[in-house]
Write an enzyme that holds these catalytic residues in place. Structure first.
Site, PDB file in Angstrom:
ATOM      1  N   HIS A 156       0.828  -1.210   0.000  1.00 60.64           N
ATOM      2  CA  HIS A 156       0.000   0.000   0.000  1.00 60.64           C
ATOM      3  C   HIS A 156       0.859   1.255   0.000  1.00 60.64           C
ATOM      4  CE1 HIS A 156      -4.043  -1.706   0.561  1.00 60.64           C
ATOM      5  NE2 HIS A 156      -3.431  -2.668   1.231  1.00 60.64           N
ATOM      6  N   ALA A 185       8.695 -22.289   8.320  1.00 63.08           N
ATOM      7  CA  ALA A 185       7.311 -22.103   8.755  1.00 63.08           C
ATOM      8  C   ALA A 185       7.079 -20.694   9.291  1.00 63.08           C
ATOM      9  CB  ALA A 185       6.969 -23.128   9.839  1.00 63.08           C
ATOM     10  N   ALA A 203      12.406 -19.838  10.196  1.00 66.94           N
ATOM     11  CA  ALA A 203      11.007 -19.802  10.610  1.00 66.94           C
ATOM     12  C   ALA A 203      10.685 -18.478  11.286  1.00 66.94           C
ATOM     13  CB  ALA A 203      10.721 -20.957  11.564  1.00 66.94           C
TER      14      ALA A 203
END
Length: 238
Positions: A156, A185, A203
């Site tokens: 944005h 993950a 992760a």
């Protein structure tokens, strides 16, 4: 005998040696084979362009199917949602798996047609992940994507204090992931990120726009160089 034949078939499909652990019960394997046969039939009648051995769960939803193309031995698991409406569509290479409850969106807003997503061969897209493809996502061969990972190829604009952020528009630089990478993950990959071949993203890392050079390990918020893959020394704060 059945397991031996099945191992040979899977090895042929995957292009490398594959052996089911001998401790897996036969009934479990049989149920899995039955489930895969149902998925194979569903893929055959789906109308989605494929090169064979297309496993599609009946509990997956695919919109704009004419914009989806998949290679050979592709699996789309249950709960997956794909909206392929985009300029280049969604392209999945050979031996690609899309994990349970993963969401792929080719276009985020109908005011701007997104670019889409291209995934190379032998790629695993983990469970419960999100791929926003408005700015385009490219993932190279042999890359592993963990569970709960999100890709956002859109950002944005927020420069003006007088105009609501939601009305200032968006930018699209795209996301590129090289070959033989491992995205851990719960990592978040943001618009403008270019991750070169052989990289590991730890992760939970947040990867912002920028170049992440080949064969390095990155982690943290925002992601920074942790170490070079060929060395054990840690480079905190670099």
């Amino acid at each position: 005998m059945f397991i031996r034949i099945l191992n040979k078939l899977i090895s042929r499909w995957k292009g490398h040696d594959y052996k089911i652990d001998h401790r897996v019960p036969l009934y479990y394997v049989l149920l899995l084979v039955l489930d895969r046969m149902v998925m194979l039939a569903n893929g055959y009648i789906s109308g989605i362009s494929n090169n064979g051995l297309f496993f599609l769960s009946a509990k997956a939803k695919v919109k704009a199917r004419s914009k989806v193309k998949v290679g050979r031995s592709v699996t789309i698991a249950q709960g997956v949602f794909i909206d392929a409406l985009s300029e280049k569509g969604i392209w999945l290479g050979n031996n690609v798996s899309v994990g349970i409850n993963t969401r792929i969106e080719g276009t985020g807003n109908l005011q701007f047609l997104g670019k889409g997503m291209r995934v190379g061969n032998n790629v695993g897209l983990g469970y419960d992940s999100f791929y926003g493809c408005a700015g385009g996502i490219e993932i190279g061969d042999d890359t592993i994507i963990g569970n709960y990972v999100s890709f956002h190829s859109e950002n944005h604009v927020f420069d003006s204090l007088d105009v609501p952020i939601r009305l200032q528009g968006v930018t699209h630089k795209g996301i590129r992931i090289g070959k033989n990478c491992w995205i851990g993950a719960k990592a978040t990959i943001l618009d403008g990120a270019v991750i070169e071949d052989g990289c590991i993203i730890a992760a939970g890392a947040v990867v912002k726009a920028g170049l992440y050079t080949a064969n390095n390990v990155y982690g943290g918020v925002p992601a920074k160089l942790i170490r070079y893959r060929e060395e054990k020394e840690v480079y905190n704060g670099l």
